[in-house]
Design an enzyme around this catalytic site. Structure first.
Site, PDB file in Angstrom:
ATOM      1  N   TRP A  62       0.812  -1.213   0.000  1.00  0.00           N
ATOM      2  CA  TRP A  62       0.000   0.000   0.000  1.00  0.00           C
ATOM      3  C   TRP A  62       0.846   1.263   0.000  1.00  0.00           C
ATOM      4  CZ3 TRP A  62      -0.856   4.187   3.284  1.00  0.00           C
ATOM      5  CH2 TRP A  62      -2.022   4.923   3.054  1.00  0.00           C
ATOM      6  N   ASP A  63       1.826   1.357   0.887  1.00  0.00           N
ATOM      7  CA  ASP A  63       2.599   2.595   0.977  1.00  0.00           C
ATOM      8  C   ASP A  63       3.553   2.766  -0.208  1.00  0.00           C
ATOM      9  OD1 ASP A  63       3.928   0.410   1.970  1.00  0.00           O
ATOM     10  OD2 ASP A  63       4.648   1.389   3.782  1.00  0.00           O
TER      11      ASP A  63
END
Length: 618
Positions: free
Chosen positions: A203-204
């Site tokens: 995600w990041d």
């Protein structure tokens, strides 16, 4: 069960409360031993450079099954600057962060790992870079010159490889994409949050990559970092998870924008030509043309018509398989989808054309990928079971007539592709029987074999996601093969489909005037075609070209008085007729249904994001 909810403290501040400008999120999963000290340390550092009412600390508790929720509730009750965001179900690290950012009050959104591996003396700089407007996104880095990060080899080597892949494939300028120490402005997150698709460890990384592509200012600065606890390279998360997400993001950002419907259809035409060209590389096409001049064109034409008749039946069978799984569609559309995928299998290795069919039914009809793959697997199981049964029945006939020794001598004396093909066919036939037995046994067992196998190589939270996908796949496969009605309908259609395949070869062989009796012609055609198709199941060559001809020729020569030249010519012409029909039908389906891999992936993303049914095509 449900999504995230705030258990403590209201979601919005009253008029009397100071305005919160900085929201710090602590993503937490089973952190009962450390969460209290982490929250206290976080609050203390925020107080050192912010006024008491300017910040909030959100414990984003992600479906914990320890005492973390209880502790987080108490911390929120004791300090109104602390909030507890709870989820009944696992959202994944990225999912928990996204839910917390949506709930946060601040204009500057911050998060870092609860193990506090990054020294919090950098927290003020992290907040300042975004809050001041210097950057839209800020991230700490363990790989920039000037940082202090003790990276043992088992952590450092995988990290450098991963970051190198992200830089190379996704054209990122950053050195460290996964340092758990980041901040983003509310304005940037309101745009990027909807674009990030991963909900786990990627995600990041995806957030940083998409921020750079969108033109946001991303600031990377060195931090002091100390590893906490032990770690290991996780097979499921790192290889299946991270690798597939890098490829998926690369496709979406670098490939898809350059493609259009015209390019997609043009690529289909190129693939069709390539399929024909590959046939000339694996076979002596001069011999094919010579044999075609000797063959009866009327019988060859009849073979083409018979083979064409099998395609609507393939679409009908696929319709029945999907119906058993709860999805109904038209035979016309599904026949086109089968045509397209089989054309792909003539070109791509490892039967990658099957992936195209999964994309098409997902994009055009919203059928989930696990169900799409399970339907394909069910089709393959019935194919293998039918072909193996045909070969077995004919073999029993040869045994009853005392010709087993003759067949054995032919196989033992064979060389090259013929012997390889028969060995492969035998192995595939046995594997088909074993697969059916395994499906039947697993359906009757209470033991979760899938979860046990995955958890042997992975204990990461991403493994839960993978287990869920595989279990759905297996359940769908058992649904098709586990009912009498489904087994009977799909099984009967499979027998008809492969009988027409054999009749096609029989007509081609008869076109060479082989001088065989009717019974002998039928028997050798059934046996040669069955073994040839079992041989080409394994993707040792595109479309099984070479293996099919090898098995067919070996058996015809071994079981009849025909010479190898005639047998090979019949095998080559039979396979060429079938491949030509497949290629022409596949490209016609791409044009007629307005379907290409590019549009399928694009519309599949629309379905995933918005949950809407794609428009009907037929």
């Amino acid at each position: 069960m449900g999504g995230p909810r705030t258990d403590s403290a209201p979601d919005t501040a009253s008029d009397a409360e100071p305005t919160v400008s900085v929201s710090v999120v602590l993503p937490s999963y089973n952190e009962a031993d450390t969460i209290e000290s982490t929250v206290a340390t976080t609050v203390r550092h925020l107080e050192s450079f912010l006024d008491p009412g300017e910040f909030e600390v959100i414990v984003a508790e992600d479906g914990c099954d320890d005492r973390t929720p209880e502790i987080a509730d108490r911390l929120a009750a004791d300090d109104d600057r602390v909030r507890h965001l709870h989820s009944d179900e696992r959202l994944g690290r990225g999912g928990a962060l996204e839910a917390a950012f949506d709930s946060a009050r601040g204009d500057t959104l911050v998060y870092f790992d609860t193990d506090l591996a990054t020294d919090l003396r950098h927290l003020e700089e992290l907040v300042r870079r975004v809050r001041s407007g210097e950057a839209d996104v800020a991230t700490g880095s363990r790989w920039l010159p000037g940082n202090v990060a003790d990276r043992p080899a088992k952590r450092g080597v995988p990290s450098r490889v991963y970051n190198g892949l992200v830089r190379a494939f996704l054209r990122s300028d950053l050195r460290d994409h996964q340092c758990g120490f980041k901040a983003i402005s509310r304005e940037a997150f309101s745009v990027l949050g909807d674009e990030v698709e991963d909900s786990h460890w990627f995600w990041d990384t995806e957030l940083l990559v998409r921020a750079q592509r969108a033109g946001y200012e991303v600031a990377e600065f060195p931090v002091e970092w100390t590893p906490k606890g032990d770690t290991k390279v996780d097979l499921v998360r790192d290889v299946l998870g991270m690798g597939s997400q890098i490829i998926r993001t690369w496709w979406q950002l670098s490939v898809r924008p350059r493609l259009s419907r015209r390019v997609g259809l043009g690529a289909g035409a190129v693939l069709a030509v390539l399929a024909l060209f590959l046939m000339t590389q694996y076979l002596d096409f001069g011999a094919v043309l010579a044999e075609m001049r000797e063959a009866d064109p009327a019988l060859i034409g009849a073979a083409i018509l018979v083979y064409l008749l099998s395609w609507p039946l393939r679409g009908l069978r696929y319709r029945d398989i999907l119906a058993e799984l709860g999805y109904r569609d038209g035979v016309g559309f599904l026949t086109g989808a089968v045509f397209i995928s089989q054309t792909g299998n003539l070109v791509f290795p490892a039967r990658a054309g099957d992936l195209i069919r999964a994309y098409v039914v997902k994009a055009r009809r919203g059928i989930p990928y696990p169900t799409g793959f399970a339907s394909l697997a069910a089709e393959r199981v019935f194919d293998l079971l039918t072909i193996a049964s045909m070969a077995g029945i004919v073999l029993m006939g040869y045994t009853a007539t005392g010709r087993t020794a003759e067949l054995a001598r032919a196989i033992v004396g064979a060389e090259g592709a013929g012997r390889v093909a028969v060995v492969v066919a035998t192995a595939v036939g046995l594997a088909a029987v074993a697969a059916v037995a395994t499906i039947a046994l697993s359906a009757r067992s209470d033991r979760d074999f899938v979860a046990a196998a995955v958890y042997r190589v992975s204990t990461d939270s991403y493994a839960d996601f993978v287990v869920g996908v595989i279990e759905r796949f297996v359940d769908d496969l058992q649904t098709v093969a586990g009912t009498r009605r489904g087994f009977a309908r799909v099984g009967t259609t499979s027998v008809v489909v492969w009988t027409l395949d054999v009749v096609t070869a029989l007509l081609v062989l008869a076109a060479f005037s082989p001088g065989l009796g009717t019974v002998e012609l039928v028997a050798v055609s059934f046996f040669a075609v069955s073994v040839g198709n079992l041989a080409k199941v394994l993707p040792l060559s595109p479309g099984g070209v070479g293996l099919y001809e090898g098995a067919f020729t070996l058996l015809v020569v071994g079981l009849t008085p025909l010479g190898p030249e005639l047998a090979l010519g019949a095998a080559v012409l039979d396979h060429a007729v079938k491949n030509l029909v497949t290629v022409v039908g596949g490209y016609a389906s791409m044009v007629g249904l307005n379907v290409s891999l590019t549009t399928a992936v694009e519309e599949g993303r629309e379905v995933r994001e918005h949950g809407e049914e794609a428009p009907e095509l037929d």
